[in-house]
Design a protein around this motif. Sequence first.
Motif, PDB file in Angstrom:
ATOM      1  N   GLY A 122      -7.462   4.333  -0.925  1.00 34.85           N
ATOM      2  CA  GLY A 122      -6.892   3.680   0.238  1.00 34.85           C
ATOM      3  C   GLY A 122      -5.912   4.581   0.970  1.00 34.85           C
ATOM      4  O   GLY A 122      -5.055   4.111   1.710  1.00 34.85           O
ATOM      5  N   GLN A 123      -6.037   5.876   0.745  1.00 34.88           N
ATOM      6  CA  GLN A 123      -5.081   6.798   1.369  1.00 34.88           C
ATOM      7  C   GLN A 123      -5.431   7.096   2.817  1.00 34.88           C
ATOM      8  O   GLN A 123      -4.726   7.855   3.476  1.00 34.88           O
ATOM      9  N   VAL A 152      -4.468   3.968   6.639  1.00 35.02           N
ATOM     10  CA  VAL A 152      -4.046   3.962   5.242  1.00 35.02           C
ATOM     11  C   VAL A 152      -3.950   2.503   4.791  1.00 35.02           C
ATOM     12  O   VAL A 152      -3.393   1.673   5.511  1.00 35.02           O
ATOM     13  N   ALA A 158      -2.742   1.768   1.704  1.00 30.63           N
ATOM     14  CA  ALA A 158      -1.762   1.703   0.625  1.00 30.63           C
ATOM     15  C   ALA A 158      -0.339   1.576   1.154  1.00 30.63           C
ATOM     16  O   ALA A 158       0.604   1.505   0.379  1.00 30.63           O
ATOM     17  N   ASP A 159      -0.163   1.580   2.471  1.00 38.15           N
ATOM     18  CA  ASP A 159       1.205   1.448   2.983  1.00 38.15           C
ATOM     19  C   ASP A 159       1.465   0.007   3.427  1.00 38.15           C
ATOM     20  O   ASP A 159       0.623  -0.856   3.289  1.00 38.15           O
ATOM     21  N   ASP A 160       2.649  -0.218   3.941  1.00 38.44           N
ATOM     22  CA  ASP A 160       3.042  -1.591   4.271  1.00 38.44           C
ATOM     23  C   ASP A 160       2.842  -1.912   5.744  1.00 38.44           C
ATOM     24  O   ASP A 160       3.408  -2.850   6.252  1.00 38.44           O
ATOM     25  N   ASN A 161       2.079  -1.073   6.408  1.00 34.12           N
ATOM     26  CA  ASN A 161       1.877  -1.273   7.835  1.00 34.12           C
ATOM     27  C   ASN A 161       0.496  -1.872   8.090  1.00 34.12           C
ATOM     28  O   ASN A 161      -0.508  -1.307   7.696  1.00 34.12           O
TER      29      ASN A 161
END
Lengths: 465, 310
Positions: free
Chosen positions: B135-136, B143, B145-148
């Motif tokens: 998920g990078q 992405v 894996a981030d919170d956006n």
Amino acid sequence: MDELYAEAHHWEVNTGGETIHAKRMPGKWRRIKWLAASVWLIFFLGPYVQWNGRQAVLFDIPNRQYHLFGVTVLPQDFWMLSLLLLFFAILLAVATALAGRVYCGYFCFQTVWTDVFTWIEERLEGSPPQRRKLDKAPVDARKLRIKVLKHAIWLVIGFLTGFSFVAWFYGAGPLWRDFFVGGANAAVYASVALFTFGTYLLAGWLREQVCFWLCPYARIQGVMLDKSTVVPAYDVTRGEPRGRVKKGEIEETRTTGDCVDCNQCVAVCPTGVDIRNGQQEGCITCGLCIDACNAVMDKVGRPRGLIRYASLDELEGESVKPMLLRPRVWVYTAILALALSGIIYGLSTLAAIELKVLHERAPLYVQLSDGSIQNKYTLKILNKSETDLKVGISAEAPVPLTLMGAEEPIAVKHGEVTPAIVFIKIGRSDLDGERLPVTFVATTQLPDGTQVSAERENAFFGPSR
Amino acid sequence: MAEHNPFPGENNTGHFWDDNIRELNNPPPQWWMIALWASLAWFILYGILYPMFPVLPWQSQEGGGFTKGILGWSSIKEYEQGVEQVEEVRAQYEDQIAGMSAEEILDDPGLTQYTLASAKVLFGDYCSACHGSGGQGNPGYPVLADDNWLYGGSLAKIQESITNGRKGAMTAHKDILTEAEADTLANWVVEMGETQGEGGSEAGWKLYNEKGCNACHGAEANGVLAELPDGSIVTVGAANLRDSIWRFRPGGYESAKHTILYGVNQPAVEQTRDAVMPAFGDAAGSLDGKLEPDQIKKLAVYVHSLGGGQ
Ligand code: SF4
Ligand code: SF4
């Protein structure tokens, strides 16, 4: 040339064409042999020993837990098994270097079980000549009765052997409960059948042939002897020329050696060896010929010890090196001590919990919307204690960090590995390098109130700068 | 070979050379021979029980092949049994998951573990080509894996995105903006990202509102158009310009300017950004309804756990 053939001629190799019916004679070594053999009773009775309400020693393969009295060993601790194997391998080497195949002669299950089987044979069929006669006799009701009984007893012993073996793995209680009503699994029945038949075949039929042709230890041990190894040996200078005691001959003026050529030493040998030919592959160093010869020497009034435990150096009149001056002994002992201390260290430091940390590789790190950097870790918490535990996780680094995903203690069932995913977030301004050391600490409280913890180092990665 | 044995009583085989060289008879141990014959018997028995012997072409109906053995064993059957066993174990979990919502799954540590393990395969098959194995993300692909989240990072929103796909749109401004204006806006976006929205220039803010950027990116430039009473937000999938995350990498001035000039998903504009998430569910326009609702549910749990689920 003729000498070569002459030697080949009298060098008879035991290929099992003829059953060896060895005579049984009482004596010192015979007693020691029974004593050593009796250690095997532990094999039969051990599974019934209880400890803290559980079988004291239980190798629970389906659950991958190995209970040794108060200690539970999991597959993760198996490096200790290799040390244990090393320990026994070296012990075998030391024993062989010092005293030859003592293991073979006194303790090997092949020797012990064969000994018991032939003992039963003697009870039922009589002395060696009687046995040979019975073997040749035509089948009649008596022979049939004796033989059937003998084989039945052998098979029962074989069965007990297999049953006891499985009991170490399956548990004695459950085995008695399940086995006879068909409730155990196929592996149990197969193991017991294999052992029953194997014991019967190896101890009943193959006997010394196993030592001659099957056993790898026999060959390895054979090359570990040297001239200072003490083994049962015939004192050639004293014994030869052998000759029978002649009527009326005066002891002081006889021309023969001490050996009266009575062949008792050959008659008692369980592998059919004539020790007077010197040390040879067939000899399992059981010492029974020593007992036999001593009895004969007592009878004819000559000193004991014509056959005795002696090294080749001693027999050849060379100086005997004291045990402690032999480098072999030192090297072996050092390895033994190392292996043993490793095992003791391992057993004494068995922690109740173990922590492993796997850093996520893809992505190595993630940038969050507030600019901070987040790393993902998979923790593997292993609970080696007897109860289910609640494990708290914390993490430390040289800079302030936020640990997420471990707010609640993690429940870990006993004997299991529980994975948990956690995240560490570090503010962009706090991150002063591409790579920071992070230490994870798992802490828990055992039912008895003691706090235990496990630590694991890992790293926190950020963008290059 | 001599007529009579000149060495009577010796265990020779009766073969002589040069008068005195002869072959001695040293037979192998008896049990070796027994074992030899026993292995032969075993070999034959095995050949009867299991597939083994090649058959001459004209002897078998199918033309060629081998004897099948009377037990009827075959490796493919053994494999199928193995698969059945695995399916049996999985069925216990799958049955539970079928009746649960993604939130309920996430509340059960055991089921979450199963779901993550099982969805990892799905993710590898359907998602990783664009979003990367963990998920990078990839250039052009967000992405995970981030919170956006452009469309929301709740389990429900993630399921919605997978099921129906997403296709954002941003007008190309190359004909609307002058070069200088485009520069100002691009610089303003960079400033905004670096300062969490605190440091955008006055001129930038002015252009932002004048040129209608706020229609999609919101009055606060955080991608939010309105907040509903229940806490959920209204968005058209426009990026939050106040955070440090770039929808189109590598980010920065050049990248931002390109997006401003050519827009996103503008069929008529040659250099426009492509940003399409295909629909994986059964809805119209899907890729043949590739994924079952349960699979999407599992994937949502997986994506949610990658690092930024809300
Ligand atoms: S020769 Fe003696 S010590 Fe060796 S196996 Fe025979 S009886 Fe035992
Ligand atoms: S038992 Fe002793 S005396 Fe008898 S044959 Fe053997 S070595 Fe000689």
